[in-house]
Enzyme design. Structure first.
Site, PDB file in Angstrom:
ATOM      1  CE1 TYR A 155      63.405  37.177   3.138  1.00  0.00           C
ATOM      2  CE2 TYR A 155      61.431  37.187   4.065  1.00  0.00           C
ATOM      3  CZ  TYR A 155      62.244  36.680   3.135  1.00  0.00           C
ATOM      4  OH  TYR A 155      61.509  35.775   2.558  1.00  0.00           O
ATOM      5  CG  ASP A 250      57.654  44.867   3.711  1.00  0.00           C
ATOM      6  OD1 ASP A 250      56.791  44.612   4.614  1.00  0.00           O
ATOM      7  OD2 ASP A 250      58.607  44.041   3.709  1.00  0.00           O
ATOM      8  CE  LYS A 278      55.442  37.999   8.581  1.00  0.00           C
ATOM      9  NZ  LYS A 278      56.020  36.886   8.848  1.00  0.00           N
TER      10      LYS A 278
HETATM   11  N1  PMP Z   1      58.270  41.630   4.580  1.00  0.00           N
HETATM   12  C1  PMP Z   1      58.337  41.567   5.772  1.00  0.00           C
HETATM   13  C2  PMP Z   1      58.798  42.951   6.544  1.00  0.00           C
HETATM   14  C3  PMP Z   1      58.557  40.221   6.349  1.00  0.00           C
HETATM   15  O1  PMP Z   1      58.723  40.142   7.473  1.00  0.00           O
HETATM   16  C4  PMP Z   1      58.092  39.208   5.524  1.00  0.00           C
HETATM   17  C5  PMP Z   1      57.939  37.842   6.101  1.00  0.00           C
HETATM   18  N2  PMP Z   1      58.520  37.492   7.420  1.00  0.00           N
HETATM   19  C6  PMP Z   1      57.783  39.264   4.088  1.00  0.00           C
HETATM   20  C7  PMP Z   1      57.778  40.803   3.643  1.00  0.00           C
HETATM   21  C8  PMP Z   1      57.450  38.035   3.289  1.00  0.00           C
HETATM   22  O2  PMP Z   1      56.220  37.777   3.566  1.00  0.00           O
HETATM   23  P1  PMP Z   1      55.770  36.145   3.223  1.00  0.00           P
HETATM   24  O3  PMP Z   1      56.555  35.481   3.996  1.00  0.00           O
HETATM   25  O4  PMP Z   1      54.342  35.958   3.520  1.00  0.00           O
HETATM   26  O5  PMP Z   1      55.923  36.085   1.868  1.00  0.00           O
END
Ligand code: PMP
Length: 440
Positions: A155, A250, A278
């Site tokens: 994701y 990511d 995060k």
């Molecule tokens: N990339 C990864 C690996 C994630 O785990 C997440 C959200 N859990 C995102 C992108 C998207 O981040 P956000 O919810 O802050 O938009």
């Protein structure tokens, strides 16, 4: 909280949460601002949280829970850590946003870049979604190519071109996995299975010269926890380099959680671009993307690739991020998190061995996943069967009734923080034993 056992999520057990949820459903779609919070995968109604302290959260009815979600990752220091709160309130007293540069942005950028050398330069945004979206734009600009490769089960936020069928387990052309995303927006996205060098090689063989970037969570943590073989990630590094495509890690979850230098440092691999979120915001809305100077130079105002944000580099958010990273350094955070994780593993393994149905523990540092796949923990995105999903729902509610807050989906990893004490871990294992028996 042995005195706080209750009928989870019911109006009798948590009347204030139930009332808030009913009101929320009138004005907020599904009653929530992010879908997984709605408890749809486990049934019942969500708890509304009134406050957090250390490793605990307290719902609107005043019940305490040991928190294994930690806001899905940002709260690596635990809830309301005094050092983070002090930094935030000092920043607040100087105003909340300027729309002009401030010193805290430079300090946080320097700190991230020195911990994560692949990010020679970086830019702050307000979420992980934005970080990924922007990294992909600059990758396309830099390479002059259109195609993006992602992996089933990874994701990367909810940007249109990445919201593509994940979980088919097959190399396939991208098809939107959400309404509202035109097929044409995902036509330039390719989806590969994890753990499969041959599939990646054959895709690059066919379309290599058109591939701008391959993006992967180096430790996939959004379809359970699916740690990859280093050889697989190494093969991706080789393939992308050979074909002139960029490799994007990511690290929105893994960055500054698994190690000071993220998964890249743990694996000894260097991506061309990386995305963060995060932990680097310490609980405030922060994301970042960074990479080699020659790539990042494409961004406006120096280059031709537009990217911007009214609240990007927000001084209060930067202060929370800085305080969190300073704390991690000062308190040997990553070492402590690894030993907390190891301790949890030692406590939980024997509990799972005695469980009435198969549960497999997968752990990477302070991230762990209880996989309910009967066939064992997978390394690719495998769907849970109806039976396995039902079991998770029962386990979730049995834990909630014992005052332990797990992520409300069998596909979500659990997060530990520096606020989790050895006593919390022991309690977790003990409640898990009882909850598994109850969930039979
Ligand atoms: N990339 C990864 C690996 C994630 O785990 C997440 C959200 N859990 C995102 C992108 C998207 O981040 P956000 O919810 O802050 O938009």
């Amino acid at each position: 909280m042995s005195d706080s056992r209750h009928d989870p999520g019911s109006a009798t057990g948590t009347p204030r949460s139930a009332e808030l949820y009913a009101r929320a459903c009138r004005v907020i779609p599904g009653g929530v601002n992010s879908p997984v919070r709605a408890f749809r995968a486990v049934g019942g109604t969500p708890l509304f949280i009134a406050r957090g302290a250390g490793a605990q959260i307290f719902d609107a009815d005043g019940r305490a829970y040991l928190d294994l979600v930690c806001s899905w990752g940002p709260l690596i220091a635990g809830h309301a850590h005094p050092a983070v709160l002090a930094a935030v309130s000092a920043a607040l007293s100087r105003g909340m946003t300027y729309g002009a540069p401030c010193a805290a942005e430079v300090e946080l950028a320097e700190r991230v870049s020195s911990a994560y050398p692949a990010a020679e330069q970086l830019r702050f945004v307000s979420s992980g979604t934005e970080a990924v979206m922007s990294a992909i734009r600059v990758a396309r600009a830099f390479t002059g190519r259109d195609l993006i490769v992602k992996f089933a089960g990874c994701y990367h936020g909810h940007a249109d071109h990445l919201l593509v069928a994940a979980g088919s387990g097959l190399a396939t052309f991208g098809r939107p996995s959400s309404a509202g995303v035109p097929e044409s927006f995902t036509a330039a996205t390719r989806v590969l299975p994890l753990d499969d060098e041959a599939a990646a090689e054959s895709l690059f063989e066919r379309e290599g010269p058109r591939i701008a970037a391959l993006i992967i969570e180096p430790v996939p943590a959004n379809h359970g926890l699916l740690p990859q073989r280093r050889a697989f990630l190494e093969a991706l590094r080789r393939l992308t380099s050979r074909h002139g495509s960029l490799l994007i890690f990511d690290e929105v979850i893994s960055g500054f959680r698994l190690a000071r230098g993220g998964a890249a440092a743990l694996l000894g691999l260097t991506p061309d671009l990386a995305t963060f979120g995060k932990v680097i915001g310490g609980g405030m809305p922060v994301g970042a993307f960074g990479g080699a100077r020659r790539i990042m130079a494409r961004l406006a105002p120096d280059g031709d690739t537009y990217q911007a944000g009214t609240l990007s580099g927000n001084p209060v958010a930067m202060a929370a991020g800085l305080a969190t990273l300073e704390l991690l350094e000062r308190e040997r955070g990553w070492e402590r998190l690894e030993s907390l994780g190891a301790e949890l593993e030692a406590l939980v393994r024997p509990v799972l061995t005695a469980a009435p149905f198969p549960v497999h523990l997968v752990r990477a540092g302070s991230l762990f996943w209880m996989s309910l796949h009967e066939a064992g923990a997978p390394r690719t995105a495998v769907a849970l069967t109806e039976r396995e999903t039902q079991r998770f729902a029962r386990l979730f509610h049995a834990m909630l009734a014992r005052g332990v807050y797990l992520p409300p989906s069998g596909y979500e990893a659990c997060f530990l923080s520096l606020a989790h004490s050895p006593a919390d871990l022991a309690r977790f294992a003990q409640e898990l034993r009882a909850a598994l028996a109850a969930a039979k």
